[in-house]
Design a protein around this motif. Structure first.
Motif, mmCIF file in Angstrom:
data_model
loop_
_atom_site.group_PDB
_atom_site.id
_atom_site.type_symbol
_atom_site.label_atom_id
_atom_site.label_comp_id
_atom_site.label_asym_id
_atom_site.label_seq_id
_atom_site.Cartn_x
_atom_site.Cartn_y
_atom_site.Cartn_z
ATOM 1 N N GLY A 12 0.825 -1.199 0.000
ATOM 2 C CA GLY A 12 0.000 0.000 0.000
ATOM 3 C C GLY A 12 0.858 1.246 0.000
ATOM 4 N N GLU A 13 0.191 2.363 0.166
ATOM 5 C CA GLU A 13 0.873 3.643 0.179
ATOM 6 C C GLU A 13 0.539 4.355 1.478
ATOM 7 N N GLY A 14 1.473 5.169 1.939
ATOM 8 C CA GLY A 14 1.214 6.023 3.080
ATOM 9 C C GLY A 14 1.086 7.452 2.598
ATOM 10 N N PHE A 15 0.362 8.258 3.347
ATOM 11 C CA PHE A 15 0.170 9.650 2.979
ATOM 12 C C PHE A 15 0.382 10.525 4.199
ATOM 13 N N ALA A 16 0.945 11.704 3.957
ATOM 14 C CA ALA A 16 1.214 12.646 5.043
ATOM 15 C C ALA A 16 0.841 14.051 4.594
ATOM 16 N N ILE A 17 0.385 14.847 5.550
ATOM 17 C CA ILE A 17 0.121 16.265 5.295
ATOM 18 C C ILE A 17 1.471 16.982 5.340
ATOM 19 N N PRO A 18 1.807 17.779 4.321
ATOM 20 C CA PRO A 18 3.071 18.521 4.362
ATOM 21 C C PRO A 18 3.140 19.386 5.620
ATOM 22 N N ILE A 19 4.302 19.434 6.253
ATOM 23 C CA ILE A 19 4.455 20.125 7.530
ATOM 24 C C ILE A 19 4.086 21.605 7.425
ATOM 25 N N ASP A 20 4.387 22.248 6.307
ATOM 26 C CA ASP A 20 4.025 23.665 6.161
ATOM 27 C C ASP A 20 2.505 23.852 6.199
ATOM 28 N N ASP A 21 1.751 22.916 5.587
ATOM 29 C CA ASP A 21 0.289 22.990 5.623
ATOM 30 C C ASP A 21 -0.230 22.770 7.044
ATOM 31 N N ALA A 22 0.335 21.779 7.734
ATOM 32 C CA ALA A 22 -0.090 21.492 9.108
ATOM 33 C C ALA A 22 0.210 22.676 10.025
ATOM 34 N N LEU A 23 1.387 23.270 9.876
ATOM 35 C CA LEU A 23 1.749 24.419 10.712
ATOM 36 C C LEU A 23 0.862 25.634 10.421
ATOM 37 N N ALA A 24 0.482 25.834 9.160
ATOM 38 C CA ALA A 24 -0.397 26.956 8.816
ATOM 39 C C ALA A 24 -1.741 26.821 9.531
ATOM 40 N N VAL A 25 -2.298 25.618 9.567
ATOM 41 C CA VAL A 25 -3.565 25.396 10.270
ATOM 42 C C VAL A 25 -3.369 25.563 11.773
ATOM 43 N N ALA A 26 -2.268 25.036 12.304
ATOM 44 C CA ALA A 26 -2.004 25.178 13.738
ATOM 45 C C ALA A 26 -1.894 26.649 14.128
ATOM 46 N N HIS A 27 -1.205 27.446 13.314
ATOM 47 C CA HIS A 27 -1.074 28.879 13.601
ATOM 48 C C HIS A 27 -2.426 29.584 13.491
ATOM 49 N N GLN A 28 -3.240 29.160 12.542
ATOM 50 C CA GLN A 28 -4.578 29.737 12.393
ATOM 51 C C GLN A 28 -5.415 29.462 13.643
ATOM 52 N N ILE A 29 -5.333 28.243 14.161
ATOM 53 C CA ILE A 29 -6.088 27.869 15.364
ATOM 54 C C ILE A 29 -5.593 28.658 16.568
ATOM 55 N N THR A 30 -4.277 28.692 16.775
ATOM 56 C CA THR A 30 -3.748 29.377 17.962
ATOM 57 C C THR A 30 -3.974 30.881 17.919
ATOM 58 N N SER A 31 -4.120 31.450 16.716
ATOM 59 C CA SER A 31 -4.409 32.881 16.612
ATOM 60 C C SER A 31 -5.893 33.174 16.774
#
Length: 166
Positions: free
Chosen positions: A46-65
């Motif tokens: 099978g294949e594994g998939f990951a969210i690019p770290i820059d995308d994950a950090l952008a959402v995290a920063h949006q939430i914390t702000s």
């Protein structure tokens, strides 16, 4: 869309874990795997998939702000208290079930009704309803238009309850 595809054996429970580059840098957040063996133990071809770290950090920063958007709700999500489906013969979200005592029940919705609009926005499917409601949080009031199973049109306001976190 925009996921990193990897040839890695992901185990159930790996979601949310880091994806490392050969250099040791974290480049993504493991999120999914395909392959018939994923549920049992390991992916087999099978294949594994990951969210690019820059995308994950952008959402995290949006939430914390505290910056809400159509995809990020700050606070407890709203809950109408229904299950819905889409029917090829009607335009709207078909109500399958209404939770007793829920905002939907208090508004008068019942099984077989078809939700056609939320806050004046046309609803043409169960997916459209879920997307529209996901922009609301607990205690928001929404205006619901629907066609009852007997063909009559209705409109009511409902104050969303505190919903589950996912």
């Amino acid at each position: 869309e925009n996921l990193i595809q990897v040839n890695a054996q992901l185990l159930p429970g790996d979601s949310g874990g880091p994806l490392y580059a050969a250099s040791g840098d974290i480049i993504g957040i493991d999120t999914a795997a395909s392959g018939s063996g994923f549920r049992a133990s390991r992916t087999t071809g099978g294949e594994g998939f990951a969210i690019p770290i820059d995308d994950a950090l952008a959402v995290a920063h949006q939430i914390t702000s505290g910056q809400a958007s159509s995809t990020v709700v700050i606070g407890t999500p709203g809950f109408l208290g229904i299950s819905t489906s889409t029917s090829p013969s009607v335009s709207g979200a078909v109500v399958n079930q209404v939770v007793s005592g829920s905002p939907a029940a208090k508004a008068g919705l019942g099984a077989g009704d078809v939700i056609t609009a939320i806050d004046g926005q046309n609803i043409n499917s169960a997916t459209a309803l879920a997307t529209t409601l996901s922009a609301h949080k607990a205690h928001d009031t929404v205006s619901i238009k629907w066609t009852a199973s007997d063909g009559t049109s209705h409109q009511a306001n409902a104050e969303l309850a505190a919903g589950p976190s996912n």
